[in-house]
Motif scaffolding. Structure first.
Motif, PDB file in Angstrom:
ATOM      1  N   LYS A 113      30.017  48.053  44.946  1.00  0.00           N
ATOM      2  CA  LYS A 113      30.510  48.098  46.345  1.00  0.00           C
ATOM      3  C   LYS A 113      29.885  46.072  46.186  1.00  0.00           C
ATOM      4  N   LEU A 114      30.842  45.483  45.647  1.00  0.00           N
ATOM      5  CA  LEU A 114      30.141  43.785  45.335  1.00  0.00           C
ATOM      6  C   LEU A 114      31.958  43.538  45.771  1.00  0.00           C
ATOM      7  N   GLU A 115      31.706  42.738  46.788  1.00  0.00           N
ATOM      8  CA  GLU A 115      32.722  41.568  47.037  1.00  0.00           C
ATOM      9  C   GLU A 115      33.538  40.940  46.338  1.00  0.00           C
ATOM     10  N   ALA A 116      32.385  40.121  45.234  1.00  0.00           N
ATOM     11  CA  ALA A 116      32.425  39.265  44.129  1.00  0.00           C
ATOM     12  C   ALA A 116      31.193  39.626  43.057  1.00  0.00           C
ATOM     13  N   ILE A 117      31.321  40.409  41.989  1.00  0.00           N
ATOM     14  CA  ILE A 117      30.831  40.466  40.674  1.00  0.00           C
ATOM     15  C   ILE A 117      30.388  38.932  40.218  1.00  0.00           C
ATOM     16  N   LYS A 118      28.658  38.854  40.015  1.00  0.00           N
ATOM     17  CA  LYS A 118      27.977  37.559  39.963  1.00  0.00           C
ATOM     18  C   LYS A 118      28.103  37.871  38.275  1.00  0.00           C
ATOM     19  N   PRO A 119      27.808  36.693  37.537  1.00  0.00           N
ATOM     20  CA  PRO A 119      27.633  37.180  35.737  1.00  0.00           C
ATOM     21  C   PRO A 119      25.831  37.471  36.194  1.00  0.00           C
ATOM     22  N   TRP A 120      25.216  37.919  36.663  1.00  0.00           N
ATOM     23  CA  TRP A 120      23.283  38.515  36.932  1.00  0.00           C
ATOM     24  C   TRP A 120      24.605  40.320  37.160  1.00  0.00           C
ATOM     25  N   ASP A 121      25.508  40.601  37.144  1.00  0.00           N
ATOM     26  CA  ASP A 121      25.804  42.344  37.953  1.00  0.00           C
ATOM     27  C   ASP A 121      26.829  41.984  36.460  1.00  0.00           C
TER      28      ASP A 121
END
Length: 569
Positions: free
Chosen positions: A263-271
Protein backbone atom coordinates in the motif's frame (compact mmCIF):
# COMPACT_ATOMS: atom_id res chain seq x y z
CA UNK A 1 48.94 -37.87 -11.51
CA UNK A 2 52.71 -38.37 -11.28
CA UNK A 3 53.55 -37.59 -7.66
CA UNK A 4 57.30 -38.11 -8.06
CA UNK A 5 58.10 -35.10 -10.21
CA UNK A 6 57.82 -32.60 -7.36
CA UNK A 7 58.91 -33.19 -3.76
CA UNK A 8 55.92 -33.87 -1.52
CA UNK A 9 57.16 -31.25 0.95
CA UNK A 10 57.89 -28.52 -1.61
CA UNK A 11 57.54 -25.02 -0.08
CA UNK A 12 57.29 -22.02 -2.42
CA UNK A 13 58.89 -18.94 -0.91
CA UNK A 14 60.23 -17.40 -4.11
CA UNK A 15 60.57 -18.04 -7.81
CA UNK A 16 63.87 -19.83 -7.17
CA UNK A 17 61.95 -22.67 -5.54
CA UNK A 18 60.14 -23.34 -8.83
CA UNK A 19 62.54 -22.40 -11.62
CA UNK A 20 64.48 -25.73 -11.67
CA UNK A 21 61.27 -27.69 -12.29
CA UNK A 22 60.17 -25.39 -15.11
CA UNK A 23 63.63 -25.62 -16.65
CA UNK A 24 63.69 -29.41 -16.46
CA UNK A 25 60.39 -29.57 -18.34
CA UNK A 26 61.48 -27.01 -20.92
CA UNK A 27 64.69 -28.97 -21.60
CA UNK A 28 63.15 -32.45 -21.61
CA UNK A 29 63.30 -34.39 -24.88
CA UNK A 30 60.03 -35.86 -26.12
CA UNK A 31 60.52 -38.83 -28.44
CA UNK A 32 57.14 -40.57 -28.47
CA UNK A 33 53.45 -40.07 -27.68
CA UNK A 34 54.12 -41.84 -24.38
CA UNK A 35 56.82 -39.30 -23.55
CA UNK A 36 54.36 -36.49 -24.27
CA UNK A 37 51.72 -38.12 -22.06
CA UNK A 38 54.14 -38.40 -19.14
CA UNK A 39 55.33 -34.86 -19.78
CA UNK A 40 51.78 -33.50 -19.61
CA UNK A 41 51.27 -35.21 -16.25
CA UNK A 42 54.40 -33.57 -14.89
CA UNK A 43 53.30 -30.18 -16.24
CA UNK A 44 49.97 -30.79 -14.54
CA UNK A 45 51.72 -31.64 -11.26
CA UNK A 46 53.69 -28.38 -11.40
CA UNK A 47 50.59 -26.37 -12.34
CA UNK A 48 48.73 -27.92 -9.40
CA UNK A 49 51.46 -27.03 -6.91
CA UNK A 50 51.63 -23.41 -8.09
CA UNK A 51 47.84 -23.12 -8.20
CA UNK A 52 47.38 -24.42 -4.65
CA UNK A 53 50.09 -22.16 -3.27
CA UNK A 54 48.38 -19.16 -4.86
CA UNK A 55 45.02 -20.43 -3.58
CA UNK A 56 46.10 -20.44 0.05
CA UNK A 57 47.62 -16.98 -0.22
CA UNK A 58 44.35 -15.65 -1.65
CA UNK A 59 42.20 -17.52 0.88
CA UNK A 60 44.16 -16.23 3.87
CA UNK A 61 44.13 -12.68 2.55
CA UNK A 62 40.38 -12.63 1.92
CA UNK A 63 39.63 -14.24 5.28
CA UNK A 64 41.43 -11.32 6.95
CA UNK A 65 42.05 -8.32 4.70
CA UNK A 66 43.54 -6.38 7.61
CA UNK A 67 46.35 -8.90 8.16
CA UNK A 68 49.41 -7.33 6.56
CA UNK A 69 51.38 -10.59 6.52
CA UNK A 70 48.65 -12.33 4.51
CA UNK A 71 48.36 -9.33 2.19
CA UNK A 72 52.12 -9.26 1.65
CA UNK A 73 52.27 -13.00 0.98
CA UNK A 74 49.61 -12.63 -1.70
CA UNK A 75 51.26 -9.57 -3.22
CA UNK A 76 54.63 -11.34 -3.16
CA UNK A 77 53.18 -14.07 -5.36
CA UNK A 78 51.49 -11.59 -7.70
CA UNK A 79 54.45 -9.23 -7.96
CA UNK A 80 57.55 -11.38 -7.43
CA UNK A 81 56.68 -14.96 -8.43
CA UNK A 82 53.92 -14.99 -11.02
CA UNK A 83 55.57 -12.51 -13.44
CA UNK A 84 58.66 -14.74 -13.66
CA UNK A 85 56.60 -17.87 -14.26
CA UNK A 86 54.49 -16.44 -17.08
CA UNK A 87 57.25 -16.59 -19.76
CA UNK A 88 58.20 -20.10 -18.63
CA UNK A 89 54.57 -21.21 -18.88
CA UNK A 90 54.49 -19.74 -22.38
CA UNK A 91 57.56 -21.78 -23.32
CA UNK A 92 55.85 -24.92 -22.04
CA UNK A 93 52.68 -24.07 -23.95
CA UNK A 94 54.65 -23.58 -27.15
CA UNK A 95 56.50 -26.84 -26.60
CA UNK A 96 53.19 -28.68 -26.21
CA UNK A 97 51.51 -26.89 -29.13
CA UNK A 98 54.41 -27.63 -31.47
CA UNK A 99 55.05 -31.20 -30.39
CA UNK A 100 54.81 -33.62 -33.30
CA UNK A 101 53.10 -36.22 -31.10
CA UNK A 102 50.21 -33.97 -30.09
CA UNK A 103 48.18 -35.17 -33.08
CA UNK A 104 48.46 -38.77 -31.81
CA UNK A 105 46.89 -37.81 -28.49
CA UNK A 106 44.21 -35.70 -30.21
CA UNK A 107 43.19 -38.66 -32.34
CA UNK A 108 42.96 -40.78 -29.21
CA UNK A 109 40.47 -38.61 -27.33
CA UNK A 110 38.34 -35.47 -27.75
CA UNK A 111 39.62 -34.33 -24.36
CA UNK A 112 43.04 -33.67 -25.83
CA UNK A 113 41.50 -31.66 -28.64
CA UNK A 114 39.90 -29.38 -26.05
CA UNK A 115 43.16 -29.23 -24.10
CA UNK A 116 45.41 -28.46 -27.08
CA UNK A 117 42.91 -25.90 -28.36
CA UNK A 118 43.28 -24.03 -25.08
CA UNK A 119 47.07 -24.32 -25.13
CA UNK A 120 47.25 -22.94 -28.68
CA UNK A 121 44.91 -20.10 -27.73
CA UNK A 122 47.16 -19.20 -24.81
CA UNK A 123 50.24 -19.06 -27.03
CA UNK A 124 48.44 -16.84 -29.53
CA UNK A 125 47.56 -14.16 -26.97
CA UNK A 126 50.72 -14.28 -24.86
CA UNK A 127 52.86 -11.13 -24.91
CA UNK A 128 55.91 -10.58 -22.70
CA UNK A 129 55.10 -6.87 -22.36
CA UNK A 130 51.74 -7.70 -20.78
CA UNK A 131 53.25 -9.44 -17.75
CA UNK A 132 53.96 -6.26 -15.71
CA UNK A 133 50.55 -4.89 -16.75
CA UNK A 134 48.78 -7.98 -15.40
CA UNK A 135 50.74 -7.58 -12.18
CA UNK A 136 49.56 -3.99 -11.86
CA UNK A 137 45.95 -4.99 -12.57
CA UNK A 138 46.06 -7.70 -9.90
CA UNK A 139 47.48 -5.24 -7.41
CA UNK A 140 44.60 -2.84 -8.15
CA UNK A 141 42.13 -5.73 -7.75
CA UNK A 142 43.59 -6.46 -4.32
CA UNK A 143 43.17 -2.78 -3.46
CA UNK A 144 39.50 -3.02 -4.43
CA UNK A 145 39.06 -6.08 -2.18
CA UNK A 146 40.72 -4.30 0.73
CA UNK A 147 38.50 -1.22 0.28
CA UNK A 148 35.35 -3.34 0.18
CA UNK A 149 36.48 -5.49 3.10
CA UNK A 150 36.96 -2.36 5.21
CA UNK A 151 33.41 -1.03 4.72
CA UNK A 152 31.15 -1.08 7.77
CA UNK A 153 28.38 0.85 9.50
CA UNK A 154 27.61 1.73 13.12
CA UNK A 155 24.22 0.55 14.36
CA UNK A 156 23.02 0.85 17.95
CA UNK A 157 26.54 0.88 19.30
CA UNK A 158 27.75 -2.03 17.18
CA UNK A 159 29.99 -2.09 14.13
CA UNK A 160 28.40 -4.16 11.37
CA UNK A 161 29.75 -5.37 8.04
CA UNK A 162 27.62 -4.35 5.08
CA UNK A 163 26.49 -7.96 4.78
CA UNK A 164 25.27 -7.90 8.39
CA UNK A 165 23.68 -4.47 7.98
CA UNK A 166 21.79 -5.64 4.90
CA UNK A 167 19.65 -7.83 7.17
CA UNK A 168 18.09 -4.62 8.46
CA UNK A 169 16.58 -4.12 5.01
CA UNK A 170 14.34 -7.09 5.82
CA UNK A 171 12.92 -5.35 8.89
CA UNK A 172 9.18 -4.70 8.79
CA UNK A 173 9.70 -1.19 10.27
CA UNK A 174 10.08 1.08 7.26
CA UNK A 175 11.92 3.74 9.27
CA UNK A 176 14.58 1.22 10.28
CA UNK A 177 14.95 0.04 6.68
CA UNK A 178 15.38 3.59 5.43
CA UNK A 179 18.00 4.41 8.07
CA UNK A 180 19.92 1.23 7.34
CA UNK A 181 19.79 1.70 3.56
CA UNK A 182 21.11 5.24 3.89
CA UNK A 183 23.94 4.12 6.17
CA UNK A 184 24.95 1.37 3.75
CA UNK A 185 24.72 3.76 0.81
CA UNK A 186 26.76 6.41 2.63
CA UNK A 187 29.47 3.84 3.37
CA UNK A 188 29.65 2.90 -0.31
CA UNK A 189 29.51 6.53 -1.47
CA UNK A 190 32.41 7.42 0.81
CA UNK A 191 34.71 5.30 -1.39
CA UNK A 192 32.87 5.88 -4.67
CA UNK A 193 35.30 8.40 -6.14
CA UNK A 194 38.24 6.23 -5.16
CA UNK A 195 36.68 3.20 -6.87
CA UNK A 196 35.84 5.17 -10.02
CA UNK A 197 39.46 6.31 -10.31
CA UNK A 198 40.77 2.83 -9.58
CA UNK A 199 38.48 1.29 -12.19
CA UNK A 200 39.45 3.85 -14.83
CA UNK A 201 43.07 2.77 -14.34
CA UNK A 202 42.04 -0.85 -14.76
CA UNK A 203 40.19 -0.13 -17.99
CA UNK A 204 43.19 1.60 -19.55
CA UNK A 205 45.57 -1.15 -18.46
CA UNK A 206 43.27 -3.85 -19.81
CA UNK A 207 42.86 -2.03 -23.10
CA UNK A 208 46.64 -1.85 -23.42
CA UNK A 209 46.86 -5.60 -22.80
CA UNK A 210 44.43 -6.16 -25.68
CA UNK A 211 46.23 -3.81 -28.05
CA UNK A 212 49.57 -5.44 -27.23
CA UNK A 213 48.10 -8.83 -28.12
CA UNK A 214 46.71 -7.57 -31.42
CA UNK A 215 43.05 -7.19 -30.44
CA UNK A 216 40.78 -4.23 -31.09
CA UNK A 217 39.46 -4.26 -27.53
CA UNK A 218 39.74 -6.07 -24.21
CA UNK A 219 36.38 -7.79 -24.69
CA UNK A 220 37.66 -9.67 -27.71
CA UNK A 221 40.94 -10.46 -25.93
CA UNK A 222 39.07 -11.81 -22.92
CA UNK A 223 36.81 -14.02 -25.04
CA UNK A 224 39.97 -15.66 -26.38
CA UNK A 225 41.68 -15.84 -22.98
CA UNK A 226 38.57 -17.39 -21.39
CA UNK A 227 38.39 -19.93 -24.19
CA UNK A 228 34.94 -18.94 -25.37
CA UNK A 229 34.94 -21.11 -28.46
CA UNK A 230 31.30 -22.19 -28.23
CA UNK A 231 29.59 -18.78 -28.35
CA UNK A 232 30.32 -15.19 -29.40
CA UNK A 233 29.89 -11.61 -28.21
CA UNK A 234 26.80 -11.38 -30.41
CA UNK A 235 25.35 -14.42 -28.64
CA UNK A 236 25.82 -12.54 -25.36
CA UNK A 237 23.92 -9.60 -26.80
CA UNK A 238 21.14 -11.99 -27.83
CA UNK A 239 21.05 -13.12 -24.19
CA UNK A 240 20.66 -9.48 -23.08
CA UNK A 241 17.77 -8.96 -25.48
CA UNK A 242 16.09 -12.25 -24.56
CA UNK A 243 16.21 -11.45 -20.84
CA UNK A 244 14.90 -7.96 -21.52
CA UNK A 245 11.97 -9.42 -23.46
CA UNK A 246 11.17 -12.52 -21.40
CA UNK A 247 12.14 -11.70 -17.80
CA UNK A 248 11.98 -7.93 -17.18
CA UNK A 249 8.16 -7.82 -17.70
CA UNK A 250 7.75 -10.56 -15.07
CA UNK A 251 9.83 -8.54 -12.60
CA UNK A 252 7.72 -5.50 -13.36
CA UNK A 253 4.59 -7.49 -12.49
CA UNK A 254 6.13 -8.67 -9.22
CA UNK A 255 7.13 -5.12 -8.28
CA UNK A 256 3.59 -3.90 -9.04
CA UNK A 257 2.24 -6.63 -6.77
CA UNK A 258 4.70 -5.57 -4.05
CA UNK A 259 3.54 -1.96 -4.30
CA UNK A 260 -0.10 -2.99 -3.95
CA UNK A 261 0.53 -5.34 -1.03
CA UNK A 262 2.57 -2.73 0.81
CA UNK A 263 0.00 0.00 0.00
CA UNK A 264 2.74 2.42 -1.04
CA UNK A 265 2.46 5.49 -3.22
CA UNK A 266 6.01 4.85 -4.36
CA UNK A 267 8.46 1.99 -3.81
CA UNK A 268 11.74 3.28 -2.41
CA UNK A 269 15.02 1.34 -2.66
CA UNK A 270 14.68 0.27 0.98
CA UNK A 271 11.31 -1.39 0.20
CA UNK A 272 12.49 -4.03 -2.28
CA UNK A 273 13.79 -6.79 0.02
CA UNK A 274 11.29 -6.83 2.92
CA UNK A 275 8.39 -9.26 2.91
CA UNK A 276 5.56 -7.27 1.25
CA UNK A 277 2.89 -8.67 3.58
CA UNK A 278 4.68 -7.50 6.73
CA UNK A 279 6.02 -10.84 7.93
CA UNK A 280 9.30 -10.92 9.84
CA UNK A 281 12.39 -12.03 7.91
CA UNK A 282 12.98 -15.74 7.58
CA UNK A 283 15.61 -16.95 10.04
CA UNK A 284 16.90 -20.23 8.60
CA UNK A 285 19.92 -20.56 10.93
CA UNK A 286 21.69 -18.90 13.86
CA UNK A 287 25.37 -18.83 12.88
CA UNK A 288 27.89 -20.36 10.54
CA UNK A 289 28.07 -23.62 12.46
CA UNK A 290 24.29 -23.98 12.45
CA UNK A 291 24.21 -23.14 8.74
CA UNK A 292 26.74 -25.87 8.02
CA UNK A 293 24.97 -28.55 10.07
CA UNK A 294 21.62 -27.80 8.45
CA UNK A 295 23.29 -27.61 5.07
CA UNK A 296 24.79 -31.06 5.54
CA UNK A 297 21.37 -32.49 6.39
CA UNK A 298 19.86 -30.73 3.37
CA UNK A 299 22.43 -32.11 0.92
CA UNK A 300 22.05 -35.59 2.38
CA UNK A 301 18.37 -35.66 1.43
CA UNK A 302 19.39 -35.44 -2.23
CA UNK A 303 22.23 -37.97 -2.15
CA UNK A 304 24.49 -39.15 0.68
CA UNK A 305 27.55 -38.45 -1.49
CA UNK A 306 26.75 -34.74 -1.58
CA UNK A 307 26.80 -34.61 2.21
CA UNK A 308 29.99 -36.66 2.37
CA UNK A 309 31.82 -34.06 0.29
CA UNK A 310 31.09 -31.24 2.74
CA UNK A 311 31.66 -33.52 5.73
CA UNK A 312 35.16 -34.15 4.39
CA UNK A 313 35.74 -30.40 4.05
CA UNK A 314 34.46 -29.85 7.58
CA UNK A 315 36.91 -32.45 8.88
CA UNK A 316 39.80 -30.66 7.15
CA UNK A 317 38.72 -27.13 8.21
CA UNK A 318 38.07 -26.06 4.63
CA UNK A 319 35.13 -23.75 5.32
CA UNK A 320 34.95 -20.13 6.56
CA UNK A 321 31.29 -19.17 6.63
CA UNK A 322 30.61 -16.31 9.08
CA UNK A 323 30.66 -12.62 8.17
CA UNK A 324 33.02 -10.51 10.29
CA UNK A 325 34.87 -7.22 10.23
CA UNK A 326 37.92 -7.18 7.98
CA UNK A 327 36.77 -10.14 5.92
CA UNK A 328 36.51 -9.62 2.17
CA UNK A 329 32.93 -9.52 0.83
CA UNK A 330 31.25 -12.18 -1.27
CA UNK A 331 31.62 -15.92 -1.42
CA UNK A 332 33.62 -18.44 -3.42
CA UNK A 333 34.67 -22.07 -3.76
CA UNK A 334 38.42 -22.29 -4.39
CA UNK A 335 39.68 -25.66 -5.69
CA UNK A 336 42.94 -26.84 -4.12
CA UNK A 337 44.56 -28.47 -7.12
CA UNK A 338 47.01 -30.81 -5.35
CA UNK A 339 44.91 -31.60 -2.30
CA UNK A 340 41.96 -32.33 -4.60
CA UNK A 341 39.58 -30.71 -2.15
CA UNK A 342 38.15 -27.17 -2.29
CA UNK A 343 37.76 -24.33 0.22
CA UNK A 344 34.41 -22.56 0.74
CA UNK A 345 34.44 -18.89 1.75
CA UNK A 346 31.31 -16.84 2.43
CA UNK A 347 29.82 -14.13 4.65
CA UNK A 348 26.84 -15.65 6.44
CA UNK A 349 24.72 -13.23 8.45
CA UNK A 350 21.60 -15.29 9.08
CA UNK A 351 19.31 -14.89 6.07
CA UNK A 352 17.93 -16.95 3.22
CA UNK A 353 20.50 -15.56 0.81
CA UNK A 354 23.17 -17.28 2.90
CA UNK A 355 21.44 -20.65 2.45
CA UNK A 356 21.49 -20.04 -1.29
CA UNK A 357 25.20 -19.14 -1.14
CA UNK A 358 26.12 -22.24 0.84
CA UNK A 359 24.35 -24.68 -1.47
CA UNK A 360 25.71 -22.78 -4.48
CA UNK A 361 29.29 -23.16 -3.26
CA UNK A 362 28.52 -26.74 -2.25
CA UNK A 363 27.63 -27.42 -5.89
CA UNK A 364 31.08 -26.16 -6.88
CA UNK A 365 32.68 -28.25 -4.15
CA UNK A 366 30.91 -31.44 -5.21
CA UNK A 367 32.02 -30.71 -8.77
CA UNK A 368 35.63 -30.53 -7.51
CA UNK A 369 35.32 -33.90 -5.77
CA UNK A 370 33.79 -35.55 -8.83
CA UNK A 371 36.58 -34.23 -11.06
CA UNK A 372 39.36 -35.31 -8.70
CA UNK A 373 40.12 -38.59 -10.58
CA UNK A 374 40.78 -36.76 -13.88
CA UNK A 375 44.39 -37.23 -14.92
CA UNK A 376 45.32 -33.63 -15.81
CA UNK A 377 44.76 -30.44 -13.87
CA UNK A 378 43.67 -28.80 -17.13
CA UNK A 379 40.73 -31.23 -17.39
CA UNK A 380 39.49 -29.90 -14.02
CA UNK A 381 39.69 -26.26 -15.10
CA UNK A 382 36.17 -26.13 -16.43
CA UNK A 383 34.91 -22.97 -18.13
CA UNK A 384 32.61 -20.92 -15.93
CA UNK A 385 29.54 -21.83 -18.01
CA UNK A 386 30.10 -25.40 -16.78
CA UNK A 387 31.30 -24.62 -13.25
CA UNK A 388 28.29 -22.41 -12.58
CA UNK A 389 25.91 -25.04 -13.98
CA UNK A 390 27.01 -27.28 -11.11
CA UNK A 391 26.50 -24.61 -8.47
CA UNK A 392 23.32 -22.95 -9.70
CA UNK A 393 21.63 -26.30 -10.28
CA UNK A 394 22.31 -27.18 -6.65
CA UNK A 395 20.47 -24.03 -5.53
CA UNK A 396 17.28 -25.38 -7.10
CA UNK A 397 17.82 -29.09 -6.47
CA UNK A 398 18.54 -28.46 -2.78
CA UNK A 399 15.08 -27.00 -2.21
CA UNK A 400 13.97 -30.64 -1.80
CA UNK A 401 15.87 -30.66 1.49
CA UNK A 402 15.07 -27.20 2.82
CA UNK A 403 13.03 -28.79 5.59
CA UNK A 404 16.41 -28.82 7.35
CA UNK A 405 16.16 -25.04 7.57
CA UNK A 406 12.38 -24.63 7.84
CA UNK A 407 10.28 -27.02 9.90
CA UNK A 408 7.18 -24.89 9.32
CA UNK A 409 5.60 -25.73 5.93
CA UNK A 410 4.41 -22.18 5.35
CA UNK A 411 7.89 -20.81 5.98
CA UNK A 412 9.32 -23.48 3.70
CA UNK A 413 7.04 -22.47 0.84
CA UNK A 414 7.74 -18.81 1.52
CA UNK A 415 11.48 -19.53 1.24
CA UNK A 416 10.99 -21.39 -2.05
CA UNK A 417 8.92 -18.51 -3.44
CA UNK A 418 11.61 -16.02 -2.44
CA UNK A 419 14.28 -18.19 -4.06
CA UNK A 420 12.36 -18.36 -7.33
CA UNK A 421 11.62 -14.65 -7.22
CA UNK A 422 15.37 -14.17 -6.78
CA UNK A 423 16.00 -15.98 -10.07
CA UNK A 424 13.71 -13.55 -11.86
CA UNK A 425 15.61 -10.64 -10.31
CA UNK A 426 19.05 -12.10 -10.93
CA UNK A 427 18.78 -12.67 -14.69
CA UNK A 428 18.20 -8.98 -15.56
CA UNK A 429 21.06 -7.96 -13.25
CA UNK A 430 23.40 -10.45 -14.96
CA UNK A 431 22.37 -9.13 -18.39
CA UNK A 432 22.90 -5.55 -17.20
CA UNK A 433 26.36 -6.21 -15.76
CA UNK A 434 27.44 -8.01 -18.92
CA UNK A 435 26.03 -5.33 -21.24
CA UNK A 436 27.83 -2.71 -19.15
CA UNK A 437 31.17 -4.46 -19.60
CA UNK A 438 30.70 -4.82 -23.36
CA UNK A 439 30.17 -1.06 -23.58
CA UNK A 440 33.08 -0.24 -21.25
CA UNK A 441 35.67 -2.15 -23.25
CA UNK A 442 34.22 -1.31 -26.66
CA UNK A 443 34.61 2.35 -25.58
CA UNK A 444 37.79 2.32 -23.45
CA UNK A 445 38.31 6.09 -23.64
CA UNK A 446 35.00 6.98 -22.01
CA UNK A 447 34.88 9.44 -19.12
CA UNK A 448 33.62 8.66 -15.63
CA UNK A 449 30.52 10.78 -16.31
CA UNK A 450 29.80 8.88 -19.53
CA UNK A 451 30.20 5.62 -17.62
CA UNK A 452 27.71 6.74 -14.98
CA UNK A 453 25.25 7.85 -17.65
CA UNK A 454 25.49 4.53 -19.49
CA UNK A 455 24.93 2.58 -16.30
CA UNK A 456 21.83 4.68 -15.65
CA UNK A 457 20.57 3.89 -19.15
CA UNK A 458 20.98 0.19 -18.35
CA UNK A 459 19.11 0.69 -15.08
CA UNK A 460 16.18 1.84 -17.20
CA UNK A 461 16.57 -0.98 -19.71
CA UNK A 462 16.81 -3.86 -17.24
CA UNK A 463 15.06 -2.37 -14.21
CA UNK A 464 11.33 -2.35 -13.54
CA UNK A 465 11.10 1.45 -13.55
CA UNK A 466 9.02 1.22 -10.40
CA UNK A 467 11.63 1.96 -7.71
CA UNK A 468 11.79 5.67 -6.91
CA UNK A 469 15.40 6.87 -6.52
CA UNK A 470 14.46 10.57 -6.39
CA UNK A 471 17.15 12.29 -4.38
CA UNK A 472 19.37 9.21 -4.55
CA UNK A 473 20.29 9.14 -8.22
CA UNK A 474 23.98 9.25 -7.24
CA UNK A 475 23.48 5.92 -5.42
CA UNK A 476 21.84 4.30 -8.45
CA UNK A 477 24.53 5.49 -10.86
CA UNK A 478 27.28 3.78 -8.83
CA UNK A 479 25.38 0.65 -7.77
CA UNK A 480 27.69 -1.45 -9.94
CA UNK A 481 30.57 -0.82 -7.53
CA UNK A 482 29.36 -3.68 -5.32
CA UNK A 483 29.78 -6.22 -8.14
CA UNK A 484 33.30 -7.47 -7.57
CA UNK A 485 33.42 -9.33 -10.91
CA UNK A 486 33.51 -6.02 -12.80
CA UNK A 487 36.67 -5.06 -10.95
CA UNK A 488 38.38 -8.39 -10.37
CA UNK A 489 37.08 -10.78 -13.05
CA UNK A 490 35.96 -8.83 -16.11
CA UNK A 491 33.40 -10.61 -18.32
CA UNK A 492 33.13 -13.45 -15.82
CA UNK A 493 29.45 -12.91 -15.07
CA UNK A 494 27.22 -13.82 -17.98
CA UNK A 495 28.19 -17.41 -17.21
CA UNK A 496 25.87 -17.16 -14.21
CA UNK A 497 23.01 -16.31 -16.54
CA UNK A 498 23.84 -19.06 -19.03
CA UNK A 499 24.16 -21.55 -16.19
CA UNK A 500 20.94 -20.28 -14.58
CA UNK A 501 19.06 -21.26 -17.71
CA UNK A 502 20.72 -24.67 -17.67
CA UNK A 503 20.00 -25.10 -13.97
CA UNK A 504 16.29 -24.45 -14.48
CA UNK A 505 16.36 -27.13 -17.18
CA UNK A 506 18.05 -29.59 -14.80
CA UNK A 507 15.52 -28.73 -12.09
CA UNK A 508 12.68 -29.27 -14.59
CA UNK A 509 14.11 -32.72 -15.33
CA UNK A 510 14.41 -33.39 -11.58
CA UNK A 511 10.75 -32.57 -10.99
CA UNK A 512 9.83 -35.07 -13.71
CA UNK A 513 12.34 -37.85 -12.86
CA UNK A 514 14.53 -37.16 -9.79
CA UNK A 515 16.96 -40.09 -9.99
CA UNK A 516 17.60 -39.73 -13.72
CA UNK A 517 18.18 -35.98 -13.35
CA UNK A 518 20.63 -36.49 -10.47
CA UNK A 519 22.48 -39.14 -12.48
CA UNK A 520 22.80 -36.70 -15.38
CA UNK A 521 23.88 -33.98 -12.95
CA UNK A 522 26.73 -36.11 -11.63
CA UNK A 523 27.61 -37.42 -15.10
CA UNK A 524 28.21 -33.94 -16.49
CA UNK A 525 30.33 -32.96 -13.49
CA UNK A 526 32.54 -36.05 -13.84
CA UNK A 527 33.42 -34.95 -17.39
CA UNK A 528 35.37 -31.90 -16.25
CA UNK A 529 36.42 -30.07 -19.40
CA UNK A 530 37.06 -33.02 -21.69
CA UNK A 531 34.33 -32.22 -24.22
CA UNK A 532 32.73 -29.02 -25.58
CA UNK A 533 30.31 -26.93 -23.51
CA UNK A 534 27.25 -27.88 -25.64
CA UNK A 535 28.10 -31.59 -25.16
CA UNK A 536 28.46 -31.08 -21.41
CA UNK A 537 25.02 -29.43 -21.30
CA UNK A 538 23.65 -32.28 -23.40
CA UNK A 539 25.09 -34.77 -20.89
CA UNK A 540 23.30 -32.81 -18.16
CA UNK A 541 20.07 -33.27 -20.12
CA UNK A 542 19.58 -29.60 -21.08
CA UNK A 543 20.01 -27.19 -24.00
CA UNK A 544 22.78 -24.64 -24.54
CA UNK A 545 20.42 -21.96 -25.83
CA UNK A 546 20.09 -18.17 -25.34
CA UNK A 547 16.96 -17.59 -27.42
CA UNK A 548 13.95 -15.65 -26.22
CA UNK A 549 11.68 -18.63 -26.93
CA UNK A 550 13.76 -20.94 -24.75
CA UNK A 551 14.02 -18.45 -21.90
CA UNK A 552 10.27 -17.82 -22.09
CA UNK A 553 9.64 -21.57 -21.81
CA UNK A 554 11.84 -21.82 -18.71
CA UNK A 555 10.25 -18.76 -17.12
CA UNK A 556 6.85 -20.40 -17.40
CA UNK A 557 8.09 -23.19 -15.14
CA UNK A 558 9.54 -20.69 -12.65
CA UNK A 559 6.28 -18.73 -12.65
CA UNK A 560 4.21 -21.86 -12.11
CA UNK A 561 6.33 -23.18 -9.24
CA UNK A 562 6.44 -19.70 -7.69
CA UNK A 563 2.64 -19.43 -7.77
CA UNK A 564 2.32 -22.90 -6.21
CA UNK A 565 4.65 -21.91 -3.37
CA UNK A 566 2.77 -18.65 -2.87
CA UNK A 567 -0.58 -20.46 -2.67
CA UNK A 568 0.73 -22.80 0.04
CA UNK A 569 1.99 -20.11 2.43
Amino acid sequence: MNKQFLPVDLVINSKEDLLPYYQELIDRQLESPEDLGAFLKDVSDLESAVSEDMAWRYIRMTCDTQNKEHEQAYLNFVQEIQPHLAPLEDQLNNKIAQCEFAADLELDAESYHIYFRGIKGATEIYRQENIPIFTEIQTLAQEYAAIQGGLNVEWEGKTLTLQQASNLLLNTDRTIREQAWKLISDARLAVSDKLETLFSKMVQLRHQVAVNAGFENYRDFTFKSLGRYDYTANDCKEFHQSVEAAVVPLMRDLMAMRKDLMKLEAIKPWDTAVDPTGRKPLKPFENGQDLLEKGLACLGTLRPFFRECLDTMKTHNLLDLDSRLGKAPGGYNYPLAKTNMPFIFMNASGNLRDVETLVHEAGHAIHSFLMAPLELNAFKNTPSEVAELASMSMELLSMTGWESFFSDKKELNRAKAEQLEGILGTLPWIAQVDAFQHWIYENPNHSIEERKAYWQSLNKRFGTGMVDYTGFEHVAESSWHKQLHIFELPFYYIEYGIAQLGSIGIWKNYLENPEKALDQYQDFMKLGYKVSIPKIYETAGVKFDFSSDYITELMKLVQWEWSQSMDQQ
